[in-house]
Design an enzyme around this catalytic site. Structure first.
Site, mmCIF file in Angstrom:
data_model
loop_
_atom_site.group_PDB
_atom_site.id
_atom_site.type_symbol
_atom_site.label_atom_id
_atom_site.label_comp_id
_atom_site.label_asym_id
_atom_site.label_seq_id
_atom_site.Cartn_x
_atom_site.Cartn_y
_atom_site.Cartn_z
ATOM 1 N N GLU A 24 50.802 41.054 30.892
ATOM 2 C CA GLU A 24 49.315 41.561 30.885
ATOM 3 C C GLU A 24 49.519 43.471 30.632
ATOM 4 O O GLU A 24 50.562 43.834 31.174
ATOM 5 C CB GLU A 24 48.266 41.640 31.964
ATOM 6 C CG GLU A 24 47.911 40.067 31.907
ATOM 7 C CD GLU A 24 46.764 39.767 32.912
ATOM 8 O OE1 GLU A 24 46.437 40.902 33.608
ATOM 9 O OE2 GLU A 24 46.466 38.844 33.235
ATOM 10 N N HIS A 82 42.315 45.396 30.248
ATOM 11 C CA HIS A 82 43.593 44.783 30.273
ATOM 12 C C HIS A 82 43.732 43.473 29.383
ATOM 13 O O HIS A 82 42.604 43.176 28.749
ATOM 14 C CB HIS A 82 43.881 44.223 31.889
ATOM 15 C CG HIS A 82 42.830 43.298 32.415
ATOM 16 N ND1 HIS A 82 41.519 43.435 32.606
ATOM 17 C CD2 HIS A 82 43.070 41.861 32.570
ATOM 18 C CE1 HIS A 82 41.013 42.103 33.083
ATOM 19 N NE2 HIS A 82 42.165 41.056 33.316
ATOM 20 N N HIS A 84 44.808 39.336 28.316
ATOM 21 C CA HIS A 84 44.944 37.940 28.897
ATOM 22 C C HIS A 84 46.022 37.541 27.934
ATOM 23 O O HIS A 84 45.389 36.814 26.873
ATOM 24 C CB HIS A 84 43.524 37.475 29.053
ATOM 25 C CG HIS A 84 42.838 37.437 30.305
ATOM 26 N ND1 HIS A 84 41.666 37.070 30.503
ATOM 27 C CD2 HIS A 84 43.282 38.463 31.199
ATOM 28 C CE1 HIS A 84 41.097 37.372 31.653
ATOM 29 N NE2 HIS A 84 42.053 38.157 32.156
ATOM 30 N N ASP A 95 40.242 38.838 38.802
ATOM 31 C CA ASP A 95 39.582 40.023 38.088
ATOM 32 C C ASP A 95 38.115 40.061 38.902
ATOM 33 O O ASP A 95 37.693 41.371 38.997
ATOM 34 C CB ASP A 95 38.944 39.678 36.561
ATOM 35 C CG ASP A 95 40.237 39.843 35.772
ATOM 36 O OD1 ASP A 95 41.267 40.234 36.212
ATOM 37 O OD2 ASP A 95 40.071 39.047 34.478
HETATM 38 ZN ZN ZN Z 1 42.146 39.383 33.711
#
Ligand code: ZN
Length: 138
Positions: A24, A82, A84, A95
């Site tokens: 990530e 961010h 995935h 999250d």
């Molecule tokens: Zn996430």
């Protein structure tokens, strides 16, 4: 509510997400927010200190310094992003927990596979409810 980004900034976020695959990536969005829109003027890449495919964390000191610098140029922290890798761009349980620490800012999440971005979604936590934001490039 809308999240407005410059096309070049969205491209940079996407490039960062692809570069970090299968881990990530994460970063910050700076700009201004009003009643109906969050306008991003600058993005700052951060290093995912966890180096994980399913989680991210930025160095708190790096975040603090970036926020301080942005505020001195008249911007505020309006969002975080961010990626995935290999999963959809939904708000994961993890999250949702971190969102509580960063309410009222946009959460831009990119779903990526090895060579491309599959999905871009944005969310915001308001009054304990997750709302989806419309992403607009300008
Ligand atoms: Zn996430």
């Amino acid at each position: 509510m809308k999240l407005k980004l410059k096309p070049a900034d969205l491209k940079a976020v996407e490039a960062h997400a692809l570069k970090n695959f299968p881990r990530e990536c994460c970063g910050m969005l700076f700009g201004k927010s009003s009643e109906d829109a969050i306008e991003v003027e600058e993005i700052v890449e951060a290093e995912n200190v966890l180096g994980s495919p399913v989680a991210f964390e930025a160095d708190p000191e790096f975040v603090f310094k970036a926020v301080d610098r942005a505020e001195r140029s008249g911007f505020e922290l309006v969002g975080v992003y961010h990626s995935h890798p290999n999963i959809h761009a939904y708000v994961s349980a993890r999250d949702a927990e971190i969102m509580k620490l960063w309410p009222e800012v946009a959460w831009l999440i990119l779903s990526v596979v090895k060579d491309r971005v599959l999905e871009r979604k944005a969310y915001i936590l308001k009054k304990n409810k997750v709302e989806e934001l419309e992403i607009e490039t300008r």
